[in-house]
Design a protein around this motif. Structure first.
Motif, PDB file in Angstrom:
ATOM      1  N   PRO A 222       0.790  -1.344  -0.109  1.00 35.47           N
ATOM      2  CA  PRO A 222      -0.013   0.086  -0.021  1.00 35.47           C
ATOM      3  C   PRO A 222       0.831   1.257  -0.170  1.00 35.47           C
ATOM      4  N   PRO A 223       0.235   2.428  -0.398  1.00 36.23           N
ATOM      5  CA  PRO A 223       1.181   3.622  -0.449  1.00 36.23           C
ATOM      6  C   PRO A 223       1.370   4.346   0.769  1.00 36.23           C
ATOM      7  N   GLN A 224       0.621   3.932   1.784  1.00 29.64           N
ATOM      8  CA  GLN A 224       0.662   4.605   3.112  1.00 29.64           C
ATOM      9  C   GLN A 224       1.902   4.259   3.926  1.00 29.64           C
ATOM     10  N   ILE A 225       2.587   5.022   4.404  1.00 32.75           N
ATOM     11  CA  ILE A 225       3.878   4.678   5.151  1.00 32.75           C
ATOM     12  C   ILE A 225       3.271   4.107   6.580  1.00 32.75           C
ATOM     13  N   ARG A 226       2.443   4.670   7.064  1.00 36.23           N
ATOM     14  CA  ARG A 226       1.713   4.230   8.373  1.00 36.23           C
ATOM     15  C   ARG A 226       1.647   2.598   8.310  1.00 36.23           C
ATOM     16  N   GLN A 227       1.125   2.008   7.279  1.00 36.41           N
ATOM     17  CA  GLN A 227       0.662   0.797   7.044  1.00 36.41           C
ATOM     18  C   GLN A 227       1.858  -0.218   7.284  1.00 36.41           C
ATOM     19  N   TRP A 228       3.056   0.316   6.523  1.00 37.84           N
ATOM     20  CA  TRP A 228       4.296  -0.325   6.577  1.00 37.84           C
ATOM     21  C   TRP A 228       4.932  -0.504   7.802  1.00 37.84           C
ATOM     22  N   VAL A 229       4.690   0.534   8.360  1.00 36.99           N
ATOM     23  CA  VAL A 229       5.430   0.835   9.938  1.00 36.99           C
ATOM     24  C   VAL A 229       4.765  -0.129  10.692  1.00 36.99           C
ATOM     25  N   GLU A 230       3.235  -0.339  10.796  1.00 37.65           N
ATOM     26  CA  GLU A 230       2.734  -1.254  11.653  1.00 37.65           C
ATOM     27  C   GLU A 230       3.029  -2.646  11.215  1.00 37.65           C
ATOM     28  N   SER A 231       3.283  -3.039   9.883  1.00 40.56           N
ATOM     29  CA  SER A 231       3.496  -4.225   9.468  1.00 40.56           C
ATOM     30  C   SER A 231       4.905  -4.613  10.127  1.00 40.56           C
ATOM     31  N   ALA A 232       5.709  -3.781   9.967  1.00 37.86           N
ATOM     32  CA  ALA A 232       7.076  -3.990  10.295  1.00 37.86           C
ATOM     33  C   ALA A 232       7.379  -4.167  11.861  1.00 37.86           C
ATOM     34  N   GLU A 233       6.505  -3.459  12.901  1.00 39.61           N
ATOM     35  CA  GLU A 233       6.421  -3.503  13.959  1.00 39.61           C
ATOM     36  C   GLU A 233       5.914  -4.983  14.524  1.00 39.61           C
ATOM     37  N   ALA A 234       4.976  -5.586  13.674  1.00 39.95           N
ATOM     38  CA  ALA A 234       4.491  -6.927  13.946  1.00 39.95           C
ATOM     39  C   ALA A 234       5.077  -8.136  13.417  1.00 39.95           C
ATOM     40  N   GLY A 235       5.601  -7.878  12.258  1.00 41.39           N
ATOM     41  CA  GLY A 235       6.040  -9.029  11.255  1.00 41.39           C
ATOM     42  C   GLY A 235       7.413  -9.106  10.957  1.00 41.39           C
ATOM     43  N   ASN A 236       8.136  -8.080  11.514  1.00 43.91           N
ATOM     44  CA  ASN A 236       9.756  -8.158  11.165  1.00 43.91           C
ATOM     45  C   ASN A 236      10.044  -9.392  11.959  1.00 43.91           C
ATOM     46  N   PHE A 237      11.239 -10.069  11.313  1.00 44.37           N
ATOM     47  CA  PHE A 237      11.786 -11.235  11.746  1.00 44.37           C
ATOM     48  C   PHE A 237      12.624 -10.893  13.318  1.00 44.37           C
ATOM     49  N   ALA A 238      13.266  -9.899  13.335  1.00 42.65           N
ATOM     50  CA  ALA A 238      14.023  -9.593  14.578  1.00 42.65           C
ATOM     51  C   ALA A 238      13.067  -9.325  15.472  1.00 42.65           C
ATOM     52  N   VAL A 239      11.637  -8.671  15.523  1.00 44.87           N
ATOM     53  CA  VAL A 239      10.682  -8.387  16.459  1.00 44.87           C
ATOM     54  C   VAL A 239      10.125  -9.713  16.683  1.00 44.87           C
ATOM     55  N   ILE A 240       9.794 -10.670  15.955  1.00 47.35           N
ATOM     56  CA  ILE A 240       9.196 -11.824  16.269  1.00 47.35           C
ATOM     57  C   ILE A 240       9.903 -12.874  17.096  1.00 47.35           C
ATOM     58  N   ALA A 241      11.291 -13.049  16.730  1.00 49.69           N
ATOM     59  CA  ALA A 241      12.457 -13.698  17.568  1.00 49.69           C
ATOM     60  C   ALA A 241      12.697 -13.143  18.917  1.00 49.69           C
ATOM     61  N   GLN A 242      12.757 -11.760  18.939  1.00 46.99           N
ATOM     62  CA  GLN A 242      12.661 -11.155  20.356  1.00 46.99           C
ATOM     63  C   GLN A 242      11.517 -11.315  21.055  1.00 46.99           C
ATOM     64  N   ALA A 243      10.596 -11.396  20.628  1.00 43.10           N
ATOM     65  CA  ALA A 243       9.082 -11.507  21.279  1.00 43.10           C
ATOM     66  C   ALA A 243       9.262 -13.127  22.083  1.00 43.10           C
ATOM     67  N   PHE A 244       9.816 -14.104  21.114  1.00 47.62           N
ATOM     68  CA  PHE A 244       9.776 -15.449  21.861  1.00 47.62           C
ATOM     69  C   PHE A 244      10.812 -15.452  22.900  1.00 47.62           C
ATOM     70  N   ILE A 245      11.974 -14.800  22.820  1.00 47.09           N
ATOM     71  CA  ILE A 245      13.164 -14.606  23.593  1.00 47.09           C
ATOM     72  C   ILE A 245      12.551 -13.899  24.925  1.00 47.09           C
ATOM     73  N   ALA A 246      11.640 -12.877  24.794  1.00 46.79           N
ATOM     74  CA  ALA A 246      11.157 -12.435  26.015  1.00 46.79           C
ATOM     75  C   ALA A 246      10.352 -13.192  26.825  1.00 46.79           C
ATOM     76  N   GLU A 247       9.296 -14.132  25.967  1.00 50.85           N
ATOM     77  CA  GLU A 247       8.616 -15.330  26.506  1.00 50.85           C
ATOM     78  C   GLU A 247       9.356 -16.182  27.252  1.00 50.85           C
ATOM     79  N   SER A 248      10.437 -16.459  26.834  1.00 52.68           N
ATOM     80  CA  SER A 248      11.356 -17.699  27.561  1.00 52.68           C
ATOM     81  C   SER A 248      11.931 -16.846  28.691  1.00 52.68           C
ATOM     82  N   ALA A 249      12.368 -15.700  28.760  1.00 54.72           N
ATOM     83  CA  ALA A 249      12.931 -14.965  29.853  1.00 54.72           C
ATOM     84  C   ALA A 249      11.832 -14.977  31.044  1.00 54.72           C
ATOM     85  N   LYS A 250      10.590 -14.695  30.636  1.00 52.91           N
ATOM     86  CA  LYS A 250       9.613 -15.006  31.627  1.00 52.91           C
ATOM     87  C   LYS A 250       9.325 -16.222  32.282  1.00 52.91           C
TER      88      LYS A 250
END
Length: 427
Positions: A222-250
């Motif tokens: 899509p042409p809106q930068i906001r949609q790309w930013v939101e997708s990156a915050e949720a779907g970026n590989f580094a974000v997903i991997a770090q979310a798993f690491i955070a759950e493991s730390a819990k």
């Protein structure tokens, strides 16, 4: 000479972008390391599950006893023991936490492997387009050199017949010498870029052609930068991997707290003992089954310390997760703006190319009729070829930024390289 030497060291091969990526998958050492790390991490779930399964062991031994007593007879016999033991955890909260952690670690490793795959895609594309950029720069310099040569010959002829001054010849000669020096530098840069691509793919590329003449670059969708930013915050590989690491730390906190909790195991054993002091030939068989309870009372404060340590580690993991989200968002913004600005720059340079071409034609005509001087033609030639060089580079950078944008949101794959291959005129 440099080209001939490199040709003997590594056979030059023509390859397209997708083939370069597939070669890199088999050759690149960074990706090989990521693949081995992933394969090693897959065993963590097996190791974590082992703590919930029965533990079986066999103990055996042979002893020879030689003894003396105050009685007339000495004591001498051989003792043989053999025992089968089984232990099944019934309640071990730490083992359960370890198992759940192992699954999260495997998921994080899988995601990090996908991140390495995306990084490889970007590295291959960047190195590939760097070769094309250097190659185009050399082509434009050589074309400019040919044009300057023609202008130099024209200036010499005009000087001989007296229609031009020696200054025109000197100016053309200076531009020719500069173009020759630039050609040498461009050749060296091209060889460096080719070797950088070969360092990833294991194959020295042959001559590559750039984009097709009729290619049209598409804006982000899509042409809106906001949609790309939101997708990156949720779907970026580094974000997903770090979310798993955070759950493991819990879960690590829960595992540490289990040091205060009791454990309960089912235990069973079966054994034989042959050879006793009072009956050396007697064989005794025993079997037992029951439960074993272990209640920790005091461990010197280590359990409380481990809990505090785990809580701090969990806080760090959460902070790292937020950092990963921010980095992903910034990467998406940067790439999106890079594509948009690149498209605008390409459009402006396309217009500049048309204008520069018209300006060169006008200056050539003016030089022929005597209203323009030689330096005007040389400047117009330089402007045209510089514009063409900048236009090619802007197109390549726009395409790479498009790949970076997809990598930021976690969707970059082979299909994107295949799509770029369709835009290139690969020979």
């Amino acid at each position: 000479m440099a080209c001939a030497f490199l040709g003997t060291a590594m056979h030059a091969q023509a390859l397209d972008l997708l083939q370069a990526y597939r070669d890199a998958q088999a050759y690149d050492s960074q990706f090989a390391s990521a693949r081995a790390t992933r394969e090693a991490s897959l065993e963590k779930s097996v190791q974590g599950r082992a703590g919930l399964l029965p533990q079986v062991g066999i103990n055996g031994g042979v002893s020879r006893i030689e003894g003396h007593s105050s009685q007339p007879a000495d004591i001498s016999y051989t003792s043989n023991t053999l025992q089968l033991q089984l232990q099944q955890p019934l309640y071990r909260p730490s083992n359960l936490a370890i198992y759940e952690q192992s699954k999260l670690q495997v998921a994080a490793s899988e995601t990090q492997y996908e991140q390495a795959r995306a990084d490889l895609t970007l590295r291959v594309a960047q190195a590939y387009f760097d070769v094309l950029t250097s190659q185009d720069a050399l082509v434009f310099i050589r074309a400019q050199k040919v044009a300057i040569t023609e202008q130099l010959e024209s200036a010499k002829r005009n000087f001989e017949v007296g229609t031009a001054t020696i200054t025109d010849t000197h100016e053309a000669q200076a531009r020719f010498d500069l173009a020759a020096a630039q050609e040498i530098a461009a050749l060296n840069d091209l060889e460096v870029k080719r070797n950088l691509l070969a360092q990833i793919t294991g194959k020295l590329p042959g001559e590559l052609t750039g984009l097709r003449s009729d290619v049209r670059l598409s804006p982000p969708e899509p042409p809106q930068i906001r949609q790309w930013v939101e997708s990156a915050e949720a779907g970026n590989f580094a974000v997903i991997a770090q979310a798993f690491i955070a759950e493991s730390a819990k879960l690590d906190i829960e595992r540490s707290r289990s040091g205060h909790k009791p454990t309960l195991d089912a235990v069973a054993s079966y054994g034989q003992n042959k050879g006793l002091a009072f009956a050396p030939q007697l064989t005794i068989t025993t079997a037992s089954i029951g439960v074993q309870l272990n209640l920790p009372v005091y461990s010197g404060g280590s359990t409380s310390s481990l809990i505090r340590q785990a809580m701090s580690s969990e806080e760090k993991a959460r902070a790292d997760l937020e950092t990963a989200r921010r980095n992903a968002a910034q990467a998406a913004r940067t790439a999106f703006l890079g594509v948009q600005n690149g498209l605008s720059q390409v459009k402006a340079l396309e217009a500049a190319e048309t204008s520069s071409k018209s300006a060169l034609e006008s200056n050539l005509l003016g030089y022929q009729v005597g209203v323009r001087i030689n330096i005007d033609v040389l400047n117009a030639q330089q402007q045209l070829y510089s514009t063409r060089r900048d236009l090619a580079k802007a197109r390549y950078e726009t395409l790479v930024n498009g790949l970076r944008l997809k990598a930021a949101v976690g969707t970059l794959g082979e299909a994107d390289l295949a799509e770029l291959d369709s835009l290139l005129d690969i020979r």
